[in-house]
Design a protein around this motif. Structure first.
Motif, PDB file in Angstrom:
ATOM      1  N   GLY A   1      58.767  46.126 -26.243  1.00 40.42           N
ATOM      2  CA  GLY A   1      57.649  46.541 -25.406  1.00 40.42           C
ATOM      3  C   GLY A   1      56.616  45.464 -25.154  1.00 40.42           C
ATOM      4  N   TYR A   2      56.926  44.238 -25.570  1.00 37.27           N
ATOM      5  CA  TYR A   2      55.980  43.146 -25.378  1.00 37.27           C
ATOM      6  C   TYR A   2      56.234  42.435 -24.050  1.00 37.27           C
ATOM      7  CZ  TYR A   2      54.716  43.710 -30.295  1.00 37.27           C
ATOM      8  OH  TYR A   2      54.273  44.206 -31.495  1.00 37.27           O
ATOM      9  N   LEU A   3      55.126  42.023 -23.404  1.00 32.54           N
ATOM     10  CA  LEU A   3      55.197  41.332 -22.124  1.00 32.54           C
ATOM     11  C   LEU A   3      55.559  39.870 -22.349  1.00 32.54           C
ATOM     12  CD1 LEU A   3      54.651  41.774 -19.079  1.00 32.54           C
ATOM     13  CD2 LEU A   3      52.266  41.155 -19.501  1.00 32.54           C
ATOM     14  N   GLU A   4      56.353  39.305 -21.444  1.00 30.83           N
ATOM     15  CA  GLU A   4      56.784  37.918 -21.591  1.00 30.83           C
ATOM     16  C   GLU A   4      57.057  37.323 -20.218  1.00 30.83           C
ATOM     17  OE1 GLU A   4      60.443  37.858 -23.743  1.00 30.83           O
ATOM     18  OE2 GLU A   4      61.542  39.024 -22.242  1.00 30.83           O
ATOM     19  N   LYS A   5      57.018  35.985 -20.177  1.00 30.72           N
ATOM     20  CA  LYS A   5      57.463  35.297 -18.974  1.00 30.72           C
ATOM     21  C   LYS A   5      58.984  35.334 -18.947  1.00 30.72           C
ATOM     22  CE  LYS A   5      53.634  32.162 -17.970  1.00 30.72           C
ATOM     23  NZ  LYS A   5      53.183  30.754 -17.861  1.00 30.72           N
ATOM     24  N   SER A   6      59.517  35.597 -17.768  1.00 33.71           N
ATOM     25  CA  SER A   6      60.963  35.750 -17.643  1.00 33.71           C
ATOM     26  C   SER A   6      61.436  35.085 -16.361  1.00 33.71           C
ATOM     27  CB  SER A   6      61.321  37.242 -17.628  1.00 33.71           C
ATOM     28  OG  SER A   6      62.671  37.438 -17.278  1.00 33.71           O
ATOM     29  N   SER A   7      62.631  34.579 -16.387  1.00 31.09           N
ATOM     30  CA  SER A   7      63.215  33.978 -15.177  1.00 31.09           C
ATOM     31  C   SER A   7      64.444  34.758 -14.733  1.00 31.09           C
ATOM     32  CB  SER A   7      63.572  32.509 -15.444  1.00 31.09           C
ATOM     33  OG  SER A   7      64.470  32.402 -16.547  1.00 31.09           O
ATOM     34  N   LEU A   8      64.494  36.035 -15.147  1.00 33.93           N
ATOM     35  CA  LEU A   8      65.648  36.857 -14.805  1.00 33.93           C
ATOM     36  C   LEU A   8      65.789  37.006 -13.299  1.00 33.93           C
ATOM     37  CD1 LEU A   8      67.918  38.554 -16.049  1.00 33.93           C
ATOM     38  CD2 LEU A   8      66.398  40.540 -15.940  1.00 33.93           C
ATOM     39  N   VAL A   9      64.671  37.257 -12.610  1.00 33.97           N
ATOM     40  CA  VAL A   9      64.674  37.339 -11.148  1.00 33.97           C
ATOM     41  C   VAL A   9      64.265  35.992 -10.567  1.00 33.97           C
ATOM     42  CG1 VAL A   9      63.692  38.497  -9.132  1.00 33.97           C
ATOM     43  CG2 VAL A   9      64.149  39.799 -11.232  1.00 33.97           C
ATOM     44  N   ARG A  10      63.103  35.506 -10.962  1.00 29.22           N
ATOM     45  CA  ARG A  10      62.605  34.178 -10.603  1.00 29.22           C
ATOM     46  C   ARG A  10      61.516  33.832 -11.600  1.00 29.22           C
ATOM     47  NH1 ARG A  10      60.790  37.363  -6.539  1.00 29.22           N
ATOM     48  NH2 ARG A  10      62.172  36.472  -4.962  1.00 29.22           N
ATOM     49  N   SER A  11      61.213  32.563 -11.765  1.00 32.31           N
ATOM     50  CA  SER A  11      60.131  32.168 -12.667  1.00 32.31           C
ATOM     51  C   SER A  11      58.795  32.317 -11.959  1.00 32.31           C
ATOM     52  CB  SER A  11      60.324  30.721 -13.121  1.00 32.31           C
ATOM     53  OG  SER A  11      60.057  29.828 -12.049  1.00 32.31           O
ATOM     54  N   LEU A  12      57.727  32.393 -12.746  1.00 26.71           N
ATOM     55  CA  LEU A  12      56.388  32.508 -12.166  1.00 26.71           C
ATOM     56  C   LEU A  12      56.076  31.306 -11.288  1.00 26.71           C
ATOM     57  CD1 LEU A  12      53.651  33.936 -11.954  1.00 26.71           C
ATOM     58  CD2 LEU A  12      52.942  32.741 -14.035  1.00 26.71           C
ATOM     59  N   ASN A  13      56.440  30.118 -11.734  1.00 23.43           N
ATOM     60  CA  ASN A  13      56.174  28.914 -10.937  1.00 23.43           C
ATOM     61  C   ASN A  13      56.930  28.940  -9.610  1.00 23.43           C
ATOM     62  OD1 ASN A  13      54.335  27.644 -12.646  1.00 23.43           O
ATOM     63  ND2 ASN A  13      55.949  26.750 -13.893  1.00 23.43           N
ATOM     64  N   ASP A  14      58.159  29.453  -9.637  1.00 18.89           N
ATOM     65  CA  ASP A  14      58.922  29.585  -8.385  1.00 18.89           C
ATOM     66  C   ASP A  14      58.226  30.555  -7.435  1.00 18.89           C
ATOM     67  OD1 ASP A  14      60.835  27.819  -9.231  1.00 18.89           O
ATOM     68  OD2 ASP A  14      62.226  29.363  -9.947  1.00 18.89           O
ATOM     69  N   ALA A  15      57.723  31.654  -8.010  1.00 15.96           N
ATOM     70  CA  ALA A  15      57.022  32.649  -7.189  1.00 15.96           C
ATOM     71  C   ALA A  15      55.747  32.063  -6.600  1.00 15.96           C
ATOM     72  CB  ALA A  15      56.703  33.885  -8.030  1.00 15.96           C
ATOM     73  N   ILE A  16      55.029  31.263  -7.391  1.00 15.03           N
ATOM     74  CA  ILE A  16      53.803  30.624  -6.904  1.00 15.03           C
ATOM     75  C   ILE A  16      54.129  29.640  -5.786  1.00 15.03           C
ATOM     76  CG2 ILE A  16      51.960  29.010  -7.531  1.00 15.03           C
ATOM     77  CD1 ILE A  16      51.865  30.340 -10.276  1.00 15.03           C
ATOM     78  N   ASP A  17      55.181  28.867  -5.976  1.00 18.91           N
ATOM     79  CA  ASP A  17      55.548  27.863  -4.977  1.00 18.91           C
ATOM     80  C   ASP A  17      55.954  28.501  -3.649  1.00 18.91           C
ATOM     81  OD1 ASP A  17      55.059  25.803  -6.719  1.00 18.91           O
ATOM     82  OD2 ASP A  17      57.128  25.617  -7.388  1.00 18.91           O
ATOM     83  N   SER A  18      56.662  29.604  -3.736  1.00 19.19           N
ATOM     84  CA  SER A  18      57.217  30.186  -2.512  1.00 19.19           C
ATOM     85  C   SER A  18      56.303  31.219  -1.855  1.00 19.19           C
ATOM     86  CB  SER A  18      58.583  30.833  -2.814  1.00 19.19           C
ATOM     87  OG  SER A  18      58.448  31.850  -3.800  1.00 19.19           O
ATOM     88  N   ASN A  19      55.510  31.940  -2.638  1.00 20.29           N
ATOM     89  CA  ASN A  19      54.684  33.027  -2.078  1.00 20.29           C
ATOM     90  C   ASN A  19      53.348  33.116  -2.809  1.00 20.29           C
ATOM     91  OD1 ASN A  19      57.753  33.995  -1.968  1.00 20.29           O
ATOM     92  ND2 ASN A  19      56.672  34.909  -0.217  1.00 20.29           N
ATOM     93  N   TYR A  20      52.560  32.042  -2.745  1.00 24.73           N
ATOM     94  CA  TYR A  20      51.320  31.995  -3.518  1.00 24.73           C
ATOM     95  C   TYR A  20      50.374  33.135  -3.156  1.00 24.73           C
ATOM     96  CZ  TYR A  20      47.036  30.332  -5.664  1.00 24.73           C
ATOM     97  OH  TYR A  20      45.897  30.243  -6.420  1.00 24.73           O
ATOM     98  N   ASP A  21      50.130  33.357  -1.872  1.00 16.44           N
ATOM     99  CA  ASP A  21      49.176  34.393  -1.455  1.00 16.44           C
ATOM    100  C   ASP A  21      49.623  35.776  -1.905  1.00 16.44           C
ATOM    101  OD1 ASP A  21      47.504  32.559  -0.282  1.00 16.44           O
ATOM    102  OD2 ASP A  21      48.414  32.731   1.700  1.00 16.44           O
TER     103      ASP A  21
END
Length: 474
Positions: free
Chosen positions: A356-376
């Protein structure tokens, strides 16, 4: 009848111990029950306080993530030339990302006026025998007047200019040349920009040597401003385009960005200026930091809930805590709207592990990838009307604000603890009453026994005096 002040003193019996034992038998179990109940409530209050504190920390992070302004920040990365720092930059949140080459070709400066050679031989020379008024101006809105007293020396004039409360930014110095040029008064203005040269006039010809020279308007002025000492604009080039400013600060030379010129760019043999490379980008680091804080404080709250609600702990099986845990999971799982390709928080590089703990995951995409592609869209995912952070903030406020669930819980526990304290006081009063009642009862017994003992002693004495009475041998 004699007054008996201590239980048992008349009868010789240990009535004090009997009274104390009777009171203790009534008092001790009750006081122990009070202590156990208060300890239990204090432990529960501490557990509630721990969880409330963890909720407040998560709420602080959620509040930052729910603010759209925190996703509109831009960061300026500058690669200065090898010769040194030539610019500093402050981008606003509205600026578009991009790359620029910037050179500083001229720095803004104020003007400098100097008295003529030989006008004064030393700082003790009198500038005006009868006195007068000097008027200083630079630019359209900077001016002040200075009264020159009769007999004022050059040194005193310097000090008066520098000490004037209305001085807008004129600095006076004296350079003693040691030759025929004598002592020269040097006045420097801090008003920069083309056309903003220092202008000095007076109301008496006796002060002509302090006035600034102008071939058209004041040919009798004795102070001159050399070409290299004239006020001038700052100049920079942005991707080869020249931009000018009356100061070394350029507002919107690049739209929504402030550029400050620090030093002149060096030139090579061909006359080319060194440039600073400027990259304006989204503030990815700030977003990553906020998400890391969210993960940390969310997991801290989940950990507190698990610890305080396990078997043997005061909140085990507590319905409020179970509801909070379920609501946290529900808030994380919020379906997003107006967040581009992101349907939930789990589409932007976050996940929940089996505990039940929150974590960074790259199962779908990484946070950095999401920021790079769809920052807004990242901002909308957190700070949008239906964003995860907005949902968390609303949820947690229901627990922490005045009248909130955890606040009410604390108040209820404190009231119950206060009631125990009142119950203890009432019980102690009853025990005092019981002791008084027992003492009154045993006092009567003590007196009765004392009387019986006195009667026995009297009868024994009388019988011993009867004729023929023989005391039994022991």
């Amino acid at each position: 009848m004699p007054l008996i002040t201590s239980a048992g003193i008349g009868s010789g019996l240990d009535l004090e111990s009997i009274i104390q034992a009777s009171v203790d038998a009534e008092n001790r179990p009750k006081m122990q029950a009070f202590a156990r109940k208060e300890e239990s409530l204090q432990v529960e209050l501490s557990a509630v306080g721990e969880i409330k504190s963890a909720i407040a920390k998560l709420e602080d992070v959620a509040e930052k993530l729910a603010d759209p302004d925190n996703f509109s920040k831009r960061v300026a990365n500058i690669r200065q030339p090898s010769s040194g720092d030539i610019i500093s930059v402050t981008p606003s949140s509205k600026i578009s990302v991009g790359d620029f080459k910037i050179a500083v070709t001229q720095l803004a400066q104020g003007s400098r006026a100097t008295t003529a050679d030989g006008a004064y031989s030393s700082i003790d020379d009198v500038v005006s025998a009868s006195g007068g008024t000097l008027s200083f101006a630079a630019g359209a809105d900077k001016s002040f007047d200075l009264t020159v007293d009769a007999g004022m020396t050059l040194g005193e004039l310097r000090d008066a200019i520098n000490a004037s409360d209305s001085n807008f930014g004129v600095t006076a110095n004296i350079v003693n040349t040691g030759g025929a040029a004598g002592s020269k008064l040097v006045l420097t203005s801090n008003v920069t920009g083309d056309g903003n040269n220092l202008v000095i006039t007076s109301d008496t010809a006796e002060l002509d040597a302090i006035e600034t020279y102008d071939a058209t308007t004041n040919p009798s002025g004795g102070m001159t401003i050399a070409t290299e000492d004239q006020a001038q604009n700052a100049k920079i080039t942005v991707d080869g385009l020249e931009v000018q400013s009356a100061t070394n600060t350029f507002e919107d030379a690049v739209q929504d960005m402030t550029i400050k010129a620090l030093e002149l760019s060096e030139q090579d043999d061909a006359g080319n200026y060194d440039t600073a490379r400027l990259n304006v980008d989204y503030d990815r680091e700030s977003v990553n930091t906020m998400v890391d804080e969210l993960i940390k404080e969310y997991n801290n709250l989940i950990g507190n809930i698990k610890f305080q609600s396990r078997i043997g702990k005061p909140l085990n099986g507590d319905s409020t805590i179970r509801a909070l845990n379920d609501q946290l999971v529900s808030a994380l799982s919020t379906s997003l709207t107006d967040a581009g390709p992101f349907g939930s928080i789990f589409d932007i590089g976050l996940g929940v592990d089996k505990e039940g703990y929150l974590e960074k995951s790259s199962l779908v995409r990484s946070l950095n990838d999401a920021i790079d592609s769809n920052y807004d869209d990242i901002g909308s995912a957190f700070a949008g009307e239906n964003g995860v952070a907005s949902q968390l903030k609303t949820l947690l406020e229901n627990y922490t604000e005045s009248g909130g669930i955890m606040k009410q819980r604390e108040e209820d526990l404190n009231e119950r603890i206060d009631k125990i304290e009142d119950d203890v006081l009432n019980h102690e009063y009853r025990m005092e009453s019981l002791e008084q009642r027992l003492r009154k009862q045993y006092a009567g017994l003590d007196v009765l026994l004392a009387q019986m003992q006195q009667t026995q002693a009297y009868l024994g004495s009388q019988l011993a005096n009867l004729p023929g009475f023989t005391k039994a041998k022991s």
